[in-house]
Design an enzyme around this catalytic site. Structure first.
Site, PDB file in Angstrom:
ATOM      1  N   GLU A  79       0.811  -1.224   0.000  1.00  0.00           N
ATOM      2  CA  GLU A  79       0.000   0.000   0.000  1.00  0.00           C
ATOM      3  C   GLU A  79       0.844   1.273   0.000  1.00  0.00           C
ATOM      4  OE1 GLU A  79      -2.852  -0.141  -0.834  1.00  0.00           O
ATOM      5  OE2 GLU A  79      -3.952  -1.804   0.070  1.00  0.00           O
ATOM      6  N   HIS A  98      -3.000   2.548   8.427  1.00  0.00           N
ATOM      7  CA  HIS A  98      -4.075   1.838   7.709  1.00  0.00           C
ATOM      8  C   HIS A  98      -4.395   0.547   8.451  1.00  0.00           C
ATOM      9  CE1 HIS A  98      -6.331  -0.426   4.881  1.00  0.00           C
ATOM     10  NE2 HIS A  98      -5.324  -1.171   4.479  1.00  0.00           N
ATOM     11  N   HIS A 100      -7.376  -2.780   9.494  1.00  0.00           N
ATOM     12  CA  HIS A 100      -8.485  -3.655   9.065  1.00  0.00           C
ATOM     13  C   HIS A 100      -9.365  -3.939  10.290  1.00  0.00           C
ATOM     14  CE1 HIS A 100      -5.802  -5.411   5.582  1.00  0.00           C
ATOM     15  NE2 HIS A 100      -6.156  -4.154   5.387  1.00  0.00           N
ATOM     16  N   HIS A 161     -12.789  -2.979   2.528  1.00  0.00           N
ATOM     17  CA  HIS A 161     -11.372  -3.208   2.834  1.00  0.00           C
ATOM     18  C   HIS A 161     -11.038  -2.860   4.286  1.00  0.00           C
ATOM     19  CE1 HIS A 161      -6.971  -2.618   1.260  1.00  0.00           C
ATOM     20  NE2 HIS A 161      -6.980  -2.909   2.538  1.00  0.00           N
TER      21      HIS A 161
HETATM   22 ZN   LIG Z   1      -5.403  -3.134   3.811  1.00  0.00          ZN
END
Ligand SMILES: [Zn+2]
Length: 224
Positions: A79, A98, A100, A161
């Site tokens: 990413e 980032h 999840h 996501h």
């Molecule tokens: Zn991700």
């Protein structure tokens, strides 16, 4: 940038990844974090596919703003185009996290924005959290969609996501990620208890406006 500062950036990324794992914002090697080293305009970023429980600061990669490896023997996170796109679009942002995490990801799956339902939210995140349109992980399209949906705020959902938060330091970006997850949890609980989101009330418009002004002020002071 002295070697000490580069090492400090690597240590901070490692510490943030470990905190993300212990707070259950991520699992295994999923999610990623980065820190922009201001003096060299380079970025310290999570390596690809290294479990946080066995990651060391030497695994953290240093890349330039075009994604070229400057330091490190691994690959940078898949990413990294997303992180770099945010740094290029937002000069105030020095750190990106980032995740999840479960409740924020549930809203990302519903592709549903998160309105300002509690006071701390607007002051720290800047306003309603929007959903970036779907893009394949690691793609330039995802990066483009996220920058657009993030706008001037400090949090955004990635459709189907997860979530992304940013700030002037990794500590603040991580705090924003924890806050986002907490408010997403409250939103889902309150929606279920009320029999649907249409029964939920946001904080009053004049309070939202005042808090948004405080967000901008704090951002200029590099505290948001
Ligand atoms: Zn991700």
């Amino acid at each position: 940038m002295t070697p000490d500062n580069t090492q400090d950036a690597k240590n901070q990324v490692l510490h943030t990844c470990q905190s993300m794992q212990s707070a259950e914002l991520v699992l295994g090697s999923s999610g990623n974090a980065s820190y922009r080293i201001e003096s060299t305009d380079q970025v310290a970023i999570t390596p690809s596919s290294v479990d946080y429980s066995c990651m060391s600061s030497e695994d953290v990669m240093i890349i330039d703003m075009e994604g070229n490896i400057v330091e490190g023997d691994r690959n940078p996170s898949i990413e990294h185009p997303l992180h770099l796109a945010i740094y290029k679009a937002r000069s105030d942002v020095k750190a990106v996290v980032h995740t999840h995490c479960v409740y924020a990801s549930a809203l990302a799956v519903l592709q549903e924005p998160l309105p300002p339902i509690v006071d701390e939210f607007v002051i720290r995140l800047g306003g309603q959290v929007e959903v970036a349109e779907y893009g394949m992980p690691g793609s330039e399209k995802l990066a483009e969609n996220v920058v657009k949906a993030l706008g001037p705020r400090n949090a955004v959902f990635l459709a189907n996501h997860g979530a992304l938060c940013c700030g002037p330091t990794l500590d603040i970006a991580l705090h924003n990620a924890l806050l986002l997850e907490r408010v997403a949890h409250i939103y889902l609980l309150a929606s279920a208890a009320a029999g649907g989101k249409k029964h939920l009330k946001t904080i009053p418009p004049d309070a939202i406006e005042t808090q948004a002004q405080m967000f901008e002020l704090m951002k200029r002071m590099k505290k948001r």
